[in-house]
Design an enzyme around this catalytic site. Structure first.
Site: not given
Length: 520
Positions: A86, A176, A178, A232-234
């Site tokens: 783009c 785009h 992506e 949490g996950v992190d």
């Protein structure tokens, strides 16, 4: 960062597009490591990374703006394959001798391109004559190609929808690739990295795990590390990874704010203290947090109060265990990208929305951030690699301020109890229906309105519960999950019958633009 002598890399020069992160995700999905850097730091990053290929991202800017971003000459002269997306295509043409003009007919949304010339970028993806659905988002357009370039695809609004200079392996597309709205875009980006650039796919969680452990050991040495564990996950993945790397040198502090979902505090203590045998300090500070939040309804003020209180409690616990040399944080790659945004953008608002603030400078510790190279889905993959239970690894995202931003208005213990019960029923029905893993995030909200109703033979005047569930492939944009009416009716019936204080349930069906997954 990975050992660049053994990992082929793609460099992504970021011109400020809100979907630049998706380019990196698509490249990594192909097993190739990549880094995003601001366009004005790309030359230095090129020297450091020695990438096999370069991608120029899109941008909200126009090449006609004063001080419009430009690709560093070092990139254009590198001899490496280049892929402009783009705005990336437009600045390529403007800098290499072509011409870009303000578009009289802009293209935004779905479009169809027609492949009019064979091109190595399209090999194995789109043959000559193929028509492909893509996603356009541009106002300016290329009207004259630089020397050496040919148009290889066209669309109704873009005569140079894709261009190529095969001799120099420089390519550009006006669409785009992506985003998911370009169905074959991921294959196109993978083909660029693997075939055009010749990268060997070596980006795996098994390799990352070993490299991350080695880096932590080298950084920490004999020092002590303290980690704020939220459940949490992190933070959970950080804790297990660090425990594997440095063992008893790690202390985890779990500050229980009283704003978590039902049963999560107990689950954190059981999993990390009993199962993993990690040194865990558990501080039940729920009364303190509720006292601090009493009478506060403004959501931003809530966050500031929660953040300041958390820091005070965490700092006191850090001193109580004898201090530490390093602080471990679950910083992810999107956080790193946002912190160096070239356009300012919405990152400050978004980070305030999801988080409660950082630690003050007075806590003089080095930072250990073993996940700073990873996206959320990659963190989940690392969690599975480390053997964390799927129920935790696959858990829906939960904001730092917890249930405080799911109760618009003032926070009380009674309101928290009502919301937890409703939220538990909602998630239980989602799991029973086998839908949990199809949904990015689902939660209940206790709305600050009351509804008059009749239950049995009596009139009620109780609160309204809002339900939200969204799907997302990247956590940046979201659409409401299309539940069947029978499912919503079943959930609403259970909540009204089982949760005293709620007499009406509504479902939010709006979609959300980038950065606004939460609802408050």
């Amino acid at each position: 960062m990975p050992d660049q002598t053994s990992t082929d890399t793609i460099l992504i020069a970021d011109f400020g597009s809100q979907v630049t992160q998706l380019i990196a995700r698509r490249i990594r999905e192909a097993g190739v490591y990549c880094e995003i850097v601001p366009f004005d730091k790309a030359a230095a990053a090129y020297d450091r990374l020695k990438p096999k290929g370069i991608i120029l991202s899109g941008s909200p800017a126009s090449v006609f703006q004063e001080d419009a971003p430009r690709a560093a000459p070092e990139l254009l002269d590198s001899g490496r394959p280049i892929f402009g997306i783009c705005y990336g295509e437009q600045t390529l043409c403007a800098q290499l001798g072509g011409k870009v003009e303000p578009g009289n007919s802009r293209e935004f949304g779905r479009a169809e391109i027609h492949v009019v010339e064979a091109c190595s970028l399209f090999d194995g993806v789109w043959p000559l004559g193929h028509r492909a659905q893509v996603w356009m988002s541009h106002g300016d357009r290329v009207t004259l190609l630089p020397p050496g370039f040919h148009a290889v695809a066209v669309s109704d609004g873009a005569p140079f929808a894709a261009i190529a200079d095969e001799a120099r392996k420089i390519y550009g597309v006006q669409f785009h690739p992506e985003v998911v709205h370009t169905p074959d875009g991921g294959r196109l980006l993978a083909h660029f990295a693997l075939e055009i650039c010749g990268c060997t796919p070596g980006w795996t969680m098994h390799a990352f795990r070993a490299a991350a452990i080695e880096r932590v050991r080298k950084q920490v040495g004999a020092g002590r590390v303290i980690c704020g564990l939220s459940g949490g996950v992190d933070s959970s993945v950080v804790a297990v990874l660090l425990h594997e790397a440095i063992g008893d040198q790690l202390t985890c502090v779990f500050v229980d704010t009283g704003l978590m979902r039902a049963g999560e505090a107990e689950e954190v203590v059981t999993l990390f203290r009993d199962h993993y045998n990690i040194h865990l300090v558990h501080n039940d500070a729920s009364t303190l947090f509720l006292d601090k939040l009493a009478g506060v309804s403004d959501p931003e003020q809530k966050r500031k109060i929660i953040g300041a209180t958390f820091i005070d409690v965490f700092e006191a616990e850090a001193k109580a265990v004898g201090g530490a040399d390093f602080l471990a944080q679950g910083t992810l790659y999107p956080d790193v990208i946002e912190s160096v945004s070239v356009t300012g953008g919405p990152s400050v608002t978004i980070k305030s929305h999801h988080n409660v603030g950082g630690l003050p400078a007075r806590m003089r510790m080095g930072l250990v951030e073993p996940l700073r190279e990873l996206f959320k889905d990659e963190v989940r993959a690392l969690g599975r690699e480390l053997g964390l239970p799927e129920r935790l690894v696959g858990r829906h995202p939960f904001p730092g301020p917890g249930l405080a931003i799911r109760i618009p208005g003032t926070i009380t213990r009674e309101a928290l109890d009502i919301l937890r019960k409703a939220d538990t029923i909602y998630l239980d029905e989602i799991r029973k229906a086998g839908l949990y893993d199809q949904i990015w995030q689902a939660f209940a909200v206790l709305l600050p309105v009351r509804s008059v109703g009749v239950m049995g033979d009596g009139r009620t005047y109780d609160q309204v519960c809002g339900l939200r569930a969204v799907t997302s492939t990247d956590g940046m944009t979201a659409e409401s999950y299309p539940f069947e009416h029978a499912f919503l009716a079943r959930v609403a019936t259970r909540i009204i019958n089982e949760v005293k204080g709620i007499n009406r349930v509504v479902y939010d069906v709006t979609s959300k633009p980038p950065g606004t997954i939460e609802w408050e």
